[in-house]
Design a protein around this motif. Structure first.
Motif, mmCIF file in Angstrom:
data_model
loop_
_atom_site.group_PDB
_atom_site.id
_atom_site.type_symbol
_atom_site.label_atom_id
_atom_site.label_comp_id
_atom_site.label_asym_id
_atom_site.label_seq_id
_atom_site.Cartn_x
_atom_site.Cartn_y
_atom_site.Cartn_z
ATOM 1 N N LYS A 46 0.828 -1.210 0.000
ATOM 2 C CA LYS A 46 0.000 0.000 0.000
ATOM 3 C C LYS A 46 0.863 1.263 0.000
ATOM 4 O O LYS A 46 0.562 2.226 -0.692
ATOM 5 C CB LYS A 46 -0.946 0.010 1.199
ATOM 6 C CG LYS A 46 -2.130 -0.909 1.039
ATOM 7 C CD LYS A 46 -3.063 -0.803 2.229
ATOM 8 C CE LYS A 46 -4.228 -1.745 2.043
ATOM 9 N NZ LYS A 46 -5.178 -1.687 3.139
ATOM 10 N N ARG A 63 2.426 1.561 -3.445
ATOM 11 C CA ARG A 63 1.373 1.825 -4.427
ATOM 12 C C ARG A 63 0.959 3.291 -4.374
ATOM 13 O O ARG A 63 0.734 3.927 -5.404
ATOM 14 C CB ARG A 63 0.184 0.901 -4.147
ATOM 15 C CG ARG A 63 -1.038 1.158 -4.978
ATOM 16 C CD ARG A 63 -0.795 0.882 -6.441
ATOM 17 N NE ARG A 63 -1.902 1.382 -7.213
ATOM 18 C CZ ARG A 63 -2.497 0.718 -8.157
ATOM 19 N NH1 ARG A 63 -2.068 -0.477 -8.490
ATOM 20 N NH2 ARG A 63 -3.497 1.244 -8.812
ATOM 21 N N SER A 64 0.858 3.857 -3.168
ATOM 22 C CA SER A 64 0.464 5.275 -3.047
ATOM 23 C C SER A 64 1.529 6.191 -3.652
ATOM 24 O O SER A 64 1.210 7.261 -4.163
ATOM 25 C CB SER A 64 0.194 5.645 -1.594
ATOM 26 O OG SER A 64 1.384 5.632 -0.847
ATOM 27 N N ASN A 67 0.882 5.735 -7.573
ATOM 28 C CA ASN A 67 -0.451 6.073 -8.067
ATOM 29 C C ASN A 67 -0.510 7.335 -8.928
ATOM 30 O O ASN A 67 -1.124 7.317 -9.984
ATOM 31 C CB ASN A 67 -1.448 6.185 -6.922
ATOM 32 C CG ASN A 67 -2.172 4.889 -6.667
ATOM 33 O OD1 ASN A 67 -2.092 3.954 -7.449
ATOM 34 N ND2 ASN A 67 -2.881 4.835 -5.565
#
Length: 155
Positions: A85, A88-89, A92
């Motif tokens: 996470k 991924r952030s 993004n």
């Protein structure tokens, strides 16, 4: 598979099975025993959403085994949970619609150069390895969008 060329990529198999056996529906298993593990074929958008976004399911173990020698486990493809996470952030924004649409002109420029090379081969009635040129196109597009530089691999 008999409707496909003999050297067709195996990725066509699930679609060919679905066409031949429509009663299977959009999601089904292929049992490849004794050659390999069962394969879950998922082509339903709602099911894909569930298994990729709604629920954080564990990644396929063979993918981790394959990538480990290259990445030592430090890759977003096989990361799990909070580590995934966090990374991924970070990535993004680079994949937002706005950012991707801003890159389209650069991708078109690189693709136009690729097409010029193909056109030259056609004019010369030349037989040539397409893979080399497509690999070079991929490198040029990655260079242009990922590192704002022209790698000129195609030339």
């Amino acid at each position: 598979m008999s409707k496909l060329p003999k050297d067709a990529h195996p990725q066509y198999l699930p679609d060919q099975l679905r066409r031949k056996f429509p009663h299977l529906g959009p999601n089904y298993y292929i049992d490849t025993w004794p050659f390999g593990p069962m394969i879950l074929v998922v082509s339903s958008p709602s099911t894909l959403y569930q298994i990729t976004q709604e629920h954080s399911l564990p990644k396929y173990h063979a993918l981790r085994s394959f990538l480990y020698p290259l990445t030592d486990g430090l890759d977003i493809v096989t990361m799990e949970g909070q580590t995934w996470k966090a990374w991924r952030s970070i990535y993004n924004p680079g994949f937002s619609n706005t950012n991707l649409m801003a890159l389209v002109p650069e991708i078109i420029r690189e693709t136009s150069r690729f097409l010029q090379v193909l056109h030259k081969h056609v004019q010369e009635n030349d037989i040539f390895p397409l893979k080399t040129h497509t690999d070079n196109l991929a490198m040029d597009v990655i260079g242009r969008v990922g590192y704002p530089t022209r790698l000129t691999a195609i030339e």
